[in-house]
Scaffold this active site. Structure first.
Site, PDB file in Angstrom:
ATOM      1  N   ARG A 184       0.806  -1.038   0.023  1.00 16.24           N
ATOM      2  CA  ARG A 184      -0.040   0.113   0.029  1.00 16.24           C
ATOM      3  C   ARG A 184       0.903   1.299  -0.015  1.00 16.24           C
ATOM      4  O   ARG A 184       0.528   2.285  -0.597  1.00 16.24           O
ATOM      5  CB  ARG A 184      -0.882  -0.068   1.123  1.00 16.24           C
ATOM      6  CG  ARG A 184      -1.989   1.033   1.114  1.00 16.24           C
ATOM      7  CD  ARG A 184      -3.186   0.698   2.269  1.00 16.24           C
ATOM      8  NE  ARG A 184      -2.248   0.861   3.435  1.00 16.24           N
ATOM      9  CZ  ARG A 184      -3.236   0.807   4.712  1.00 16.24           C
ATOM     10  NH1 ARG A 184      -4.507   0.259   4.704  1.00 16.24           N
ATOM     11  NH2 ARG A 184      -2.925   0.636   5.759  1.00 16.24           N
ATOM     12  N   LYS A 194      -2.525   6.414   1.539  1.00 17.18           N
ATOM     13  CA  LYS A 194      -2.307   6.834   2.842  1.00 17.18           C
ATOM     14  C   LYS A 194      -1.520   8.126   2.908  1.00 17.18           C
ATOM     15  O   LYS A 194      -0.323   8.079   3.109  1.00 17.18           O
ATOM     16  CB  LYS A 194      -1.755   6.061   3.506  1.00 17.18           C
ATOM     17  CG  LYS A 194      -2.374   5.788   4.919  1.00 17.18           C
ATOM     18  CD  LYS A 194      -2.444   4.323   5.629  1.00 17.18           C
ATOM     19  CE  LYS A 194      -2.376   4.478   7.147  1.00 17.18           C
ATOM     20  NZ  LYS A 194      -3.540   5.162   7.897  1.00 17.18           N
ATOM     21  N   GLU A 229     -16.381   5.905   4.497  1.00 18.65           N
ATOM     22  CA  GLU A 229     -15.378   5.529   5.809  1.00 18.65           C
ATOM     23  C   GLU A 229     -15.448   6.616   6.729  1.00 18.65           C
ATOM     24  O   GLU A 229     -16.171   7.641   6.586  1.00 18.65           O
ATOM     25  CB  GLU A 229     -13.977   5.048   5.098  1.00 18.65           C
ATOM     26  CG  GLU A 229     -13.138   6.178   4.601  1.00 18.65           C
ATOM     27  CD  GLU A 229     -11.897   5.574   4.392  1.00 18.65           C
ATOM     28  OE1 GLU A 229     -11.201   4.698   5.024  1.00 18.65           O
ATOM     29  OE2 GLU A 229     -11.170   6.138   3.278  1.00 18.65           O
TER      30      GLU A 229
HETATM   31  N1  PLP Z   1      -9.147   4.154   6.459  1.00 17.79           N
HETATM   32  C1  PLP Z   1      -8.137   5.240   6.868  1.00 17.79           C
HETATM   33  C2  PLP Z   1      -8.706   6.523   6.200  1.00 17.79           C
HETATM   34  C3  PLP Z   1      -7.289   4.869   7.740  1.00 17.79           C
HETATM   35  O1  PLP Z   1      -6.357   5.841   8.181  1.00 17.79           O
HETATM   36  C4  PLP Z   1      -7.116   3.585   8.076  1.00 17.79           C
HETATM   37  C5  PLP Z   1      -5.973   3.314   8.834  1.00 17.79           C
HETATM   38  O2  PLP Z   1      -5.010   2.632   8.368  1.00 17.79           O
HETATM   39  C6  PLP Z   1      -8.017   2.566   7.746  1.00 17.79           C
HETATM   40  C7  PLP Z   1      -8.897   2.924   6.845  1.00 17.79           C
HETATM   41  C8  PLP Z   1      -7.908   1.224   8.050  1.00 17.79           C
HETATM   42  O3  PLP Z   1      -6.639   0.684   7.570  1.00 17.79           O
HETATM   43  P1  PLP Z   1      -6.023  -0.770   8.049  1.00 17.79           P
HETATM   44  O4  PLP Z   1      -6.908  -1.659   8.307  1.00 17.79           O
HETATM   45  O5  PLP Z   1      -4.989  -1.156   6.773  1.00 17.79           O
HETATM   46  O6  PLP Z   1      -5.248  -0.171   9.281  1.00 17.79           O
HETATM   47  C1  COI Z   2      -4.271   3.060  11.604  1.00 20.29           C
HETATM   48  O1  COI Z   2      -5.087   2.682  11.800  1.00 20.29           O
HETATM   49  O2  COI Z   2      -3.081   2.671  11.603  1.00 20.29           O
HETATM   50  C2  COI Z   2      -4.095   4.507  10.819  1.00 20.29           C
HETATM   51  O3  COI Z   2      -3.097   4.937  10.376  1.00 20.29           O
HETATM   52  C3  COI Z   2      -5.490   5.345  11.381  1.00 20.29           C
HETATM   53  C4  COI Z   2      -5.097   6.549  12.148  1.00 20.29           C
HETATM   54  C5  COI Z   2      -6.130   7.546  12.382  1.00 20.29           C
HETATM   55  C6  COI Z   2      -4.441   6.313  13.450  1.00 20.29           C
END
Ligand code: PLP
Ligand code: COI
Length: 341
Positions: A82, A184, A220
Site C-alpha cells: 500500500r 495513505k 469511511e
Molecule cells: N481508513 C483510513 C482513512 C485509515 O486511516 C485507516 C488506517 O490505517 C484505515 C481505513 C484502516 O486501514 P488498516 O486496516 O489497513 O489499518
Molecule cells: C491506522 O489505523 O493505522 C491509522 O493510520 C489510522 C490513524 C487514524 C491512526
C-alpha cells in the site's frame, strides 16, 4: 527481556518516544541502506517538499505479544504494497517491499522492551512514513526523500475501548472523486482535522464520510473503514475508489468467510440502507473493531439495534477471531503472521 515500566493497561492512543527508529535517505536516484538511530529529531531544509507541498505518506501496523510469549506483526507485506501505491500516486520513490518488511522487523526488535505484554490490552503501533526532504519552490516533486519507522506503545484508539460510539454524517468530504482517498497520504488527514475537531466539539467520536460525487453512499471515517452486519448475519462493507483499502477490512472479509462461514458483500452501501443493519463497526489497525451505537445525520438519529452498551454478537465473534489470530490463540492463514522475536 526486561520490559519498560509503563502502566500498559491504561495506555491511550498517543505517542511515547521509544529507543530506536529506522532511517533511510533517498539521494541521487537511490535508497541508501538505512540504519537504526537514537535521535528522534528530523533536520530538513526550511523549503523541504514536505513542508511546502505536503509530499508525504505513511503506514500503520502493529506488533503483538502472543499467548506463548513471541512477538509478531500482522501482514506487513500488505502495508509495504500500500505504501508503494501511495508513493506512486505522490511521485515519491518506492521503498522496496522486502526492505520495508525487514526494516519493520529490525525496528521492533530494537524496541522489544516497549512491546506491551500479552493480555495487557495494549500493542506496539508501528508507523512507517516517508517525506520529501529536499528543497522545492516551484510545484514539483522533490529530489530527495527520507523513509523512517517509529514505534510507540498504544492502547485503544477510542476512549472506552470496546464501548459503542456515536458518530455523525459529515457535511465535509474526506476525499475528492478521482483524488487521493485510496492512498495513505498525510494530506488526507490534514484536511480531516477540522471535521474531526468540529465533530468532537459537537459530542461525536468520529465522522461518517459520504461519497464525494453524489453524497448518497457510505464511504469511511477519518481513520477506519465501515463494516455492517445485516439482520440475517451477512457482513457488508462499502466498495468505493475513494476509500483506503483497509488491511483489517480485507482480513475480516476472509475471516468471516473462512473461519465463521458468513456471507460477505463488498458493494456500494446507500446511506438510506444504514437503518436496516443489525450491527455497525469501524475497522482498522488503530480501531481494531470499534462498535458504532448511533449515527446522527442532522435531525435524523439512527440507533443501531445492537445498542450503546456493548459490541453486538457478530462483531464480537469477528473481533475475537481476528485478535485471536493476531495474538496466536487461533491458527492464522498462511503468510499472515510475521515472526519478530
Ligand atoms: N481508513 C483510513 C482513512 C485509515 O486511516 C485507516 C488506517 O490505517 C484505515 C481505513 C484502516 O486501514 P488498516 O486496516 O489497513 O489499518
Ligand atoms: C491506522 O489505523 O493505522 C491509522 O493510520 C489510522 C490513524 C487514524 C491512526
Amino acid at each position: 527481556m526486561e520490559k519498560k515500566n509503563l502502566d500498559w493497561a491504561n495506555l491511550s492512543f498517543s505517542y511515547i518516544k521509544t529507543d530506536k527508529r529506522f532511517v533511510a535517505n533517498y539521494k541521487n536516484g537511490a535508497w541508501e541502506d538505512g540504519q537504526l538511530i537514537d535521535d528522534d529529531k528530523v533536520v530538513i531544509t526550511e523549503c523541504a517538499g514536505v513542508l511546502q507541498y505536503s509530499q508525504s505518506c505513511f503506514e500503520g501496523l502493529k506488533a503483538y505479544t502472543t499467548e506463548d510469549g513471541h512477538v509478531v506483526c500482522f501482514r506487513p507485506d500488505l502495508n509495504a504494497q500500500r505504501m508503494e501505491d501511495s508513493c506512486r500516486r505522490l511521485e515519491m520513490p518506492v521503498f522496496p517491499a522486502a526492505r520495508f518488511v525487514d526494516a519493520v522487523v529490525e525496528t521492533v526488535r530494537a524496541n522489544l522492551a516497549w512491546v506491551p505484554p500479552y493480555g495487557s490490552g495494549a500493542t506496539l503501533y508501528i508507523r512507517p512514513y516517508m517525506f520529501a526532504s529536499s528543497a522545492v519552490i516551484g510545484v514539483k516533486p522533490a529530489d530527495e526523500y527520507q523513509f523512517r519507522i517509529l514505534v510507540t506503545p498504544v492502547g485503544p484508539y477510542f476512549k472506552g475501548g470496546a464501548k459503542p460510539i456515536t458518530i455523525r454524517v459529515s457535511d465535509f468530504d474526506r476525499a475528492a472523486p478521482r483524488g487521493t482517498g485510496n492512498i495513505k497520504a498525510g494530506l488526507n488527514y490534514a484536511m480531516s482535522l477540522h471535521p474531526i475537531m468540529d465533530a468532537h466539539r459537537q459530542g461525536y467520536a468520529e465522522n461518517m464520510y459520504l461519497d464525494p460525487a453524489t453524497r448518497t453512499k457510505v464511504e469511511e471515517t477519518g481513520g477506519a473503514n465501515f463494516i455492517f452486519i445485516t439482520k440475517d448475519g451477512k457482513l457488508v462493507t462499502p466498495k468505493s475508489d475513494s476509500i483506503l483499502p483497509s488491511i483489517t477490512r480485507r482480513s475480516l472479509l476472509y475471516v468471516a468467510q473462512h473461519y465463521l462461514n458468513m456471507e460477505v458483500e463488498e458493494r456500494e452501501v446507500p446511506l438510506t440502507e444504514v437503518p436496516s443493519f443489525a450491527e455497525v463497526g469501524l475497522c482498522g489497525t488503530a480501531a481494531v473493531i470499534s462498535p458504532v451505537g448511533k449515527i446522527v445525520n442532522h435531525d435524523e438519529e439512527i440507533c443501531v439495534p445492537s445498542g450503546m452498551d456493548a459490541m453486538g454478537p457478530v462483531l464480537t465473534k469477528l473481533y475475537d477471531t481476528l485478535t485471536g489470530i493476531q495474538m496466536g490463540r487461533i491458527e492464522a492463514p498462511e503468510g499472515w503472521i510475521k515472526h519478530i522475536a
